[in-house]
Structures are given as C-alpha cells and as structure tokens.
Scaffold this motif. Structure first.
Motif, PDB file in Angstrom:
ATOM      1  N   PRO A 133       3.399   9.558  -0.433  1.00 49.58           N
ATOM      2  CA  PRO A 133       3.435   9.545  -1.907  1.00 49.58           C
ATOM      3  C   PRO A 133       4.812   9.966  -2.448  1.00 49.58           C
ATOM      4  CG  PRO A 133       1.360  10.990  -1.126  1.00 49.58           C
ATOM      5  CD  PRO A 133       2.282  10.311   0.081  1.00 49.58           C
ATOM      6  N   ALA A 134       5.139   9.583  -3.438  1.00 46.90           N
ATOM      7  CA  ALA A 134       6.595   9.511  -4.042  1.00 46.90           C
ATOM      8  C   ALA A 134       6.912  11.241  -4.103  1.00 46.90           C
ATOM      9  CB  ALA A 134       6.631   9.094  -5.654  1.00 46.90           C
ATOM     10  N   SER A 135       5.884  12.039  -4.562  1.00 41.90           N
ATOM     11  CA  SER A 135       6.329  13.525  -4.650  1.00 41.90           C
ATOM     12  C   SER A 135       6.473  14.154  -3.317  1.00 41.90           C
ATOM     13  CB  SER A 135       5.061  14.117  -5.532  1.00 41.90           C
ATOM     14  OG  SER A 135       3.886  14.232  -4.535  1.00 41.90           O
ATOM     15  N   TRP A 136       6.502  13.399  -2.383  1.00 39.27           N
ATOM     16  CA  TRP A 136       7.026  14.138  -0.956  1.00 39.27           C
ATOM     17  C   TRP A 136       8.613  13.778  -0.806  1.00 39.27           C
ATOM     18  CZ3 TRP A 136       2.613  13.656   3.186  1.00 39.27           C
ATOM     19  CH2 TRP A 136       1.512  14.308   2.579  1.00 39.27           C
ATOM     20  N   ILE A 137       9.108  12.950  -1.467  1.00 41.76           N
ATOM     21  CA  ILE A 137      10.280  12.263  -1.270  1.00 41.76           C
ATOM     22  C   ILE A 137      11.316  12.746  -2.076  1.00 41.76           C
ATOM     23  CG2 ILE A 137      11.620  10.199  -1.013  1.00 41.76           C
ATOM     24  CD1 ILE A 137       9.049  10.486   1.325  1.00 41.76           C
ATOM     25  N   ARG A 141       0.980  -1.181  -0.019  1.00 46.08           N
ATOM     26  CA  ARG A 141       0.012  -0.042  -0.115  1.00 46.08           C
ATOM     27  C   ARG A 141       0.919   1.213   0.019  1.00 46.08           C
ATOM     28  NH1 ARG A 141      -1.095  -0.852   6.280  1.00 46.08           N
ATOM     29  NH2 ARG A 141       0.183   0.987   7.142  1.00 46.08           N
ATOM     30  N   VAL A 142       0.304   2.604  -0.496  1.00 47.60           N
ATOM     31  CA  VAL A 142       1.276   3.548  -0.408  1.00 47.60           C
ATOM     32  C   VAL A 142       0.834   4.315   0.994  1.00 47.60           C
ATOM     33  CG1 VAL A 142       1.565   5.859  -1.250  1.00 47.60           C
ATOM     34  CG2 VAL A 142       1.232   3.935  -2.793  1.00 47.60           C
ATOM     35  N   ASP A 143       2.047   4.389   1.741  1.00 41.83           N
ATOM     36  CA  ASP A 143       1.623   5.526   3.099  1.00 41.83           C
ATOM     37  C   ASP A 143       2.020   6.855   2.968  1.00 41.83           C
ATOM     38  OD1 ASP A 143       0.821   3.486   5.317  1.00 41.83           O
ATOM     39  OD2 ASP A 143       2.208   2.546   4.660  1.00 41.83           O
TER      40      ASP A 143
END
Lengths: 552, 552
Positions: B203-207, B199-201
């Motif tokens: 999102p990628a755009s925050w990393i 599952r995604v905890d």
C-alpha cells in the motif's frame, strides 16, 4: 518404462469454482459488501462441504461475528468442513463441530475450551489433525493446508475494500495472503465502514466479501497483569532471574509472554535492575505484546524497541504517544504482526522465558495434562534453540561449549515456576501426563511443549539451575532436583549433591546471587497497582473495566 | 535502593528526524516522486551518516539502480553507513565500502563477490557484523537492526505510491514493514509509473519516495538449469533419491533449491517416478522457486501446489496459465514471498535437499572454503530439524526412534553430492575449511552451513547413507565412509564394514534399490533440453536469451 504424458485438464478449477460461488452470492452483494443480517445466507453460498476454512482467532482477537454466523448455517448445505484455527476458544467454535458443520480441525491453542475439546475428540465429533505452533500452522497454509475460504476480522474497511486492522493486525495479513493468492474467498467482518481509512493494512484487491458486524470483534486483554497480585515469591524469582540470568549473560533482546512471573521482572527493571546499574546494558529489545507492566521500564528509559504480536486493550493511546519504542503506522496506532514477531522471537532474540504446568525429571515440559488438551501457541517456536541461526550475540555465545571443534552458541530458554502448582501438586513429575494423553487420544507423538535438551535455565523459588552446563541427562536431573524444594525429586537429593552442583556453578541459590529473601518485598515493584501504571503512563494507559474494579 | 524515574525526553525523535529529512528533500519531490537524474541528490538528503540502511537484493532481484545511486553519493555527506543486505553480489555493493560510504555490513549471501568480501574484511575496509540466514536477518529488522532507510525495488507504482511487485514480491514487503512502521524512510525504484496497477502488493501509505529507474531492476534467472547439462551420474543419484528416500519415506512436501542434482529429480518424476506408480503419492506440495525443470512434472499431474520465494525469468506466462498450481494475484501473475516461503520451508515441509562443497567426517558441511566467504541464504533455515514443530506427517514420523519415551519425528535433511568436486578435490574432509576461516576472519563461530546431527540422508554416486539410523558419531562416520567412494575416508573402509551397514539398512547401494547403473540414461529425463521444456509448456515458457544459445 512408463512415461507420463500431459494431463488433459483445466488449470483454472480453483478460479472457476471461486467465480461460480461469487456469482451465486452476487445478489447479496453491493460491491463487496453484504448486509449484516444476510451474512449466514452468504456463507451458505460461498462455503461448500469439505472446504478448508481458516477462521481467524487467537488468544486475543476473534472473528466472533463470523464464527457465530458460521455456527448458524444450514448443516444440510454446509457440512464436513475442515477448520484451521489458531485458537479453539469460543463456545461456538465447538458448536460448529457438534452440529456437523465441521468435522476436522487443525489448531494451535485451545486454552479456554481444552476440556471440551478432549471430550469431543473422545466422542468422535471432532477429528483432530494436529496441534501446531503458530508458525507451522501459518506455514502449512502455503503448503498442504491451503484454504478455500478465510473468515477474518478487521477494524474498518473503505468502499473499495481496503482494510484497516489498527493495533491488532496480528495474523490477518498472513491468512489473507494464503487464501487470496490461491483463488480462495476472503470474507472479512469489520467494526465499521468508513470513507477514509487511517492507513491501509491490507489492500482491497486481496478481499472478496465484507460485512459490517453487529458488534466489534472480540478482543481480550490477555496480557494485562494487575501488579496488585504479584507475590513476594514471584518478586524473589524475578530478582534471581535478573541477577543470575539477564545480567550474567548480558541478555539484550528477549521475549516475555503472559504471566505474573515475567510481569514481576518487568516491574523490577526500574528498581532492582537500576540499582545494579543495568539500564542500557540489558533488555533493550523486545519481541512481546504491549504489556501494561512494561510501562515503568519504558518510561524510565530501559527499552529501545518492542515489536508486537498483537495489541493490548487500553494501551492504544500510550503506544500512539511512544513511537520511538513501538512499531506504529502514520495514523499513530500500533502495527502488530504475529507472523513476523514469531519469526523474530524465534531467530532474533537472546532469550525466551516461560512457565509450565509439568516438568519431568529430564526437563521436558508440557501444559497438556490429563483431560485437558491445550495447545501451545508460540511457546515451542520461541522456546527452542533454532539450529538455523548463524549470527551471534554475547548471551548466545555465553552458552557455548568451548571444548567442541565446531563451537556455537545457544538460545537461552528459561523455565520459571514455583515448585508446587495450585492445589499442592508438585510441578516436577517422573512422567508427563502428555505421554498418556497422546496414547488415549491416538496422537502420533506426546504433546511436549518444550524439550529438556532446549531448556538452558530453570528458575524456582529455591534457586537457578544452569542446565546448559550439565553434561548428561543424569546431571540435568540432579540440577533440577537441586531447585525442586520439597517436592519428591527435591527431597531425594542430599546436601552434598547440592554443594557439588553449587561449587561447579550448575546451581545458584539466592545467597549466591547476593539476594536476601527479606529484600523481595512488594515495595520493590515500580508499580504496585493498575493505578500506578496509569500514573507512570501520564494517564495515557486506559485499562479495561475488569482491571478497574480492583482499585477502590 | 535506586529507583529510576521517568525520563525527561522526547518520544518522537525518529518521527522528527524523518520529517526533517523529508522536508530537506521536499524541493526534489513531486508528490512522492523524485526525478530519475536527481536520485543521488535525494539520497544525500534522506540518508545520514551512521544510518542503518537496508538495500534490497538477493540471489535474484536487485535494487540495482538505487545501489548504483548510493555508490555515487558524496562521501563527505553520507558515510559510515551500516548496510543490511540479503546479498552482497553486485560490484557497487562493495564499492560503497571501498569509498567509505559504508563501513559495516550484516548479510546473508555473498556468492558472486565472496573472494572480494574476504579481502576487504582482511584490509579493514569492511567491518563484518554477522552472516545470517534470510529469516534471522529479517527477524533482526524488527529487533536490533531496525532500519533508518530502506532502498527497495518494484515493477510499477501509481500516482498515490501503491506498488506492484509482480512475480518478484520476494522480501520487499518484509523490509518495507520493518522500516515504514518504525518511522524509517522507504525509497523505492520502479521500472515504470502507471495510471492503474494490475494489483496492489504494497500500500502507498508504507512508501515515502519513488524514483523511476533508468532501466529495470536486475533480475537473474538463477534457478534455470538446462537439462542438456544433466549428467548420467546425476540421473543415477536422482533415481536413488526417488526410490530410496522420496518413495521409502512417502515424502509429500519438499523444498528443492538450485542445482543439476535436483533438476534431475524433477525431470525423473514423470518417467522413472511414473514407472514406480508414485504419482499422487509423493512430491505433491512444494516450497520452491518456479524452476523450469518442474514443468514436465506439473504438466503430467504430479504437483498440486508450489509456493515460491521469488519468480523466475521466462516463467511468467506459464505461471499465469497454471493458477491451480501457483500462488497468483487477480492479475494472473505470481505472488512470491521469500519470508513466508522460508517459514513454510522451515516448518511445513517433509524434506530439504541440498548440496555442499565440503563435508567433514561427522557430516557437518559448509560452502565456505578458504578465501571464499560466501553466506548460506536459506539453507541453514530449511536444512535443520525445527525443534518447534509439533505436527506430524508420514515422512516425519518415519525418522522416529521408537525406543524413546517422548517419541518424535524429524525433518528429512538430505545432502546430495558427488564424492569429488571439480578439480579432483574430495568433498569429504577431516576438517572443514570453515574452522580456519573463522579463526582468520575473527568470527565468533565457524560458518557451518548444515550440522551433521541434522543430516538424515547422504546421497552420492555410490549410494545412500541413512544417517538418521546411526546411533553414534562413530557410526555416522562409518556410514559416510561407506558412500564416499575412492576418497581417502572411503578407501579406509573395509568391505566387511560396508556389509554390516548394508545389512542393518544404514547404507543402500543402487542394486539394493533395484537400480542398474545402465538404466541411468539421459533418455530417462522427461525433458532433455530447454526446447523440450518449451514444448511441455505449450510454448508458454519463454527462456531468457542465455538459455536459447544452447539449442542450435
């Protein structure tokens, strides 16, 4: 002695119930999407009688398409819902109760509908659970008000169901988290479906059903104040507050809410504040919405950071061009978060300042008056001294009573209002209406907004009462009276009493603060109109239509 | 009068600084990924001197690979960092200061390293900002401690950089939000890179940067208590608490923390609690970690819901099979959230219960003792009466003083401890060590954990003091003395005084509660060993190695 044994039961009843409902609605779904005109039909399958349903909506953003759809469901199919709502504010919010679709409510704020709410409770159409602050309502979503269904709003969704909430992230992620991770059903209305989102605010795997709404969600420009309407009395009070509170206690972090009083302060920072040499010394860090009246202070270098509860219509382009000051995503638009901003506003700022409709002689205040059952939103949360705080700042330490063994500071909680409300009603009253409202509405406790013991400062057009310096309720009452002007409590007080309080530093009048009434002119405002705000913003601020009508 | 003018400045200094750093490290990055053995090199480019750096780590989960990497950077390149850490707990956390890589710290908890922290402050190697509760530290991340860099830990990442935090979501999303949305750099260590996340905890755009660690992040089973070590005194105290507090006040929602005292209560619910007919009437809703000692109460149908701060090693499979009780994602594993659970634990539960090392005669308590500078974690946040609360529950209302005009309830804050600590030191003391520690360490205020005015109940092996009923500090002191046994303050008190308090209902002894000392047997525990817990769990609980060694 009895010993309980292992219960023979299923441990997946919530999951099974969700699966069954989703299956029933499956023929309406294309992936996660349901057609706009089939939303009511979908709600009738996804929501069951007696469900706990969170309907998103606060003083700004409203899941208005879904609330209208909910008001349209067949009451034989969906009824007796327990609604959980930050805000009871749109007409159909109450239609839902009138029709019997819902019968119970827990909420935070009911400003625009407060008269009708009072009436419906009296008529037995609505069974009121409790009035909450935002944070306690959010907290209960994880404890004893866990939702079966959440109805929320976002700007955009992609095919997979990831959401973009844009500037108005608000409370959406918190509501979704409480629902999605407890096998509840999350239904979202979006303004549009797009191929690629500007950024992901909520991951697709938290979302069950998406509907493209027939029009964008309702969004109020609630925190916009037209400088044209700021009065000289408000300017005088703002000057006193700047001098006698913000400067005196070195207030570095703070919350401002809605209102002309605080808008005046914001517009005095670049003028009166500058003349006092305070830039860079006070008011650098904010937990606040992006008020347009903050633009001149931002532009003149007063403000380091603003974390926002929500967005504000018209401020989008300006915020995108000021990422040094606001929290923004990679797409450049604001990331607000009501839960985190309330948390910061409770625990991490020096000062809260607010206003009230009534204050009793002990300093207790409430906006609940007879026949008007408003909630308080976030005021009680930010307008009290958080006893769990352990870090110190200069302003917090300034409230310290050095005679105590276990010295500690205190949050600055300022109440600021004119001594008379509109209609010549004194704001000071021996007994809050809230006491009687509680009895009439069978509430367990009177709906007090801010307790007197938490108020550190009271500002009126007469002066400032430093209530934190008083050593008894009797002295607190005297200090209140000393700034209560010609209201009954004010008239009772002798000049001698006032002089004693003044010489003890418990009360200060404009003169004591070096302020002349004649200085409090509108020309002192850094912006005197919405047009001035646009100019300060280099044309980036784009006010909504209703604020444009005043220019010409 | 001076009027500030528009500042001539760039409004993208943070964004530009981030872009420049990311460009410098670009040759080390493949997408967002950096090679495991190049992480220190990457940190030297991404972190600049005097940066504010949040290093994830609390009493359970630690970004241990990144903290070790940070301790290895070249101090000529990276130095004078301002560290923000929930927990100062691993040796290299302090090495960072010894080497000069960092010189300033703001933190919440320093249990395991508290002696060394004291020494380093004294030696001037570490400049201490403040001790915080978790929530106020998180709050400041959005106000006046906004990070430049965050070093965090997750279980898995996919190619795009989406994160899976599994059962230990904890404070990760909050730290990331404060950093990512203010143009800071988010660097995450993951246990593994996978093609598809469960599952995604986050999102990628925050990393920004991801490194696969050389070993999984440190994860302590801190909330596991072996029932074998629960004593009969703890059982006696547990029985009194169940009868004299939980039953008496109808406590429906609560927080339990670490400790054998509360583990005893958890194991008494299905036995003693059952014999009192209390199932379904009390303790249905919890803000707590997934303590293994909760298993028998869950299995026998006592518990409706548990929202968790973090996970607990060994509980993964059990939780996945009990989605009716825990918050889980679609992958079946726990979704914890320390920020939201602290918020719920502050505002939405009836009762907090905790323990302390010292309590003064006014009821103030602290775990800071001479030469030991521990922080408090979440205790002050949950162990006080939140004045911003406006909703009522039966337990909360039971604390009401009906003589007040503005009646209101109170949170139940229970302190539960034996009258003597290990080493025969009385827990009751005229003056907290914290007062002297504050002076010696130049702290602004003494590090009190819970203030006496907030403690509603005190439980010792002698009995219960209902402190909320006392009407003065003098009477509060008497009530404390009445349950203080043979400690000095206890011995000062006459039988007559005790009788007066007893007849006023301010103090209750086991007899008064219908409890015989001889009933308090270990056989009353629903599980008497870790093996019993496994049996209750149908073999789903899989305890870590250190708890297995006790079975044989």
């Amino acid at each position: 002695m009895t010993q309980a044994s292992k219960a023979k039961r299923s441990w997946t009843t919530r999951r099974d119930a969700k699966r069954k409902r989703m299956q029933q609605a499956d023929h309406l779904l294309d992936g996660k999407y349901v057609e706009t005109n089939q939303v009511t039909q979908a709600l009738e399958m996804l929501i069951h009688p007696k469900d706990r349903v969170v309907l998103e909506g606060n003083n700004q953003k409203q899941a208005s398409f879904l609330s209208e759809a909910l008001a349209d469901v067949d009451v034989d199919t969906v009824h007796d819902l327990h609604m959980i709502m930050s805000s009871l504010s749109r007409p159909e919010h109450l239609d839902i109760f009138e029709k019997g679709i819902a019968n119970q409510v827990d909420f935070s704020f009911s400003g625009p509908q407060s008269l009708r709410v009072s009436q419906m409770i009296e008529d037995g159409q609505m069974q009121m659970g409790n009035i909450h602050t935002y944070l306690e309502l959010y907290g209960r979503l994880f404890i004893d008000l866990i939702p079966n269904v959440a109805l929320i709003a976002a700007d955009q969704a992609d095919a997979a169901g990831n959401l973009y909430t844009g500037a108005n992230t608000e409370e959406t992620p918190t509501i979704v988290e409480a629902t999605a991770f407890r096998e509840g059903i999350v239904i979202v209305q979006v303004n549009e479906r797009v191929d690629e989102l500007p950024r992901v605010d909520i991951p697709a795997s938290w979302i069950d059903v998406i509907v493209v709404a027939n029009q964008p969600y309702q969004l109020e420009a609630l925190f916009t104040r037209n400088p044209r309407h700021i009065t000289e009395i408000q300017i005088l009070m703002g000057m006193m507050t700047l001098r006698g509170i913000y400067e005196k206690h070195q207030v570095q972090s703070l919350n401002h809410g809605i209102g002309f009083n605080t808008a005046a302060i914001e517009l005095l920072l670049p003028t009166y504040g500058e003349s006092l040499g305070l830039r860079g010394k006070i008011c650098q860090h904010w937990a606040a919405n992006p008020h347009p009246t903050l633009i001149p202070a931002i532009e003149s270098g007063w403000i380091d950071s603003i974390h926002c509860f929500g967005g504000e219509r018209g401020m989008e382009k300006y915020i995108a061009e000021r990422p040094d000051v606001f929290f923004v995503g990679r797409d450049g638009s604001l990331r607000s978060n009501r839960t985190l901003c309330q948390m910061a506003g409770q625990y991490a700022v020096d000062l809260f300042i607010g206003s009230t409709l009534q204050m009793d002689y002990a300093g207790n205040s409430s906006t609940v008056t007879r026949g008007r059952l408003a909630g308080f939103g976030g005021a009680p949360n930010m307008g009290h001294d958080p006893k769990g705080r352990r870090h110190s700042t200069p302003a917090w330490l300034d409230m310290m009573n050095p005679d105590e063994t276990l010295v500690r500071g205190k949050k600055l909680v300022v109440q600021m209002m004119e001594t008379y409300q509109q209609g010549n009603t004194p704001v000071f009253t021996e007994r809050l209406d809230a006491v009687d409202v509680a009895k009439e509405s069978n509430m367990d406790t009177p709906p007090v907004m801010i307790y007197g013991e938490d108020v550190t400062h009271l500002v009126t057009e007469e002066g400032i009462a430093y209530l934190y310096k008083t050593d008894s309720i009797a002295e607190r009452k005297e200090a209140i009276a000393a700034v209560a002007g010609v209201t009954p409590i004010g008239q009772e007080q002798s000049l001698k009493q006032k002089e004693r309080l003044r010489s003890n530093g418990i009360v200060a009048y404009p003169n004591d603060l070096g302020i002349r009434h004649s200085d409090a002119k509108r020309s002192l405002l850094a912006a005197q109109s919405v047009e001035d705000l646009i100019t300060w913003s280099d044309g980036l601020y784009d006010p909504p239509e209703q604020f444009r009508s005043y220019w010409s």
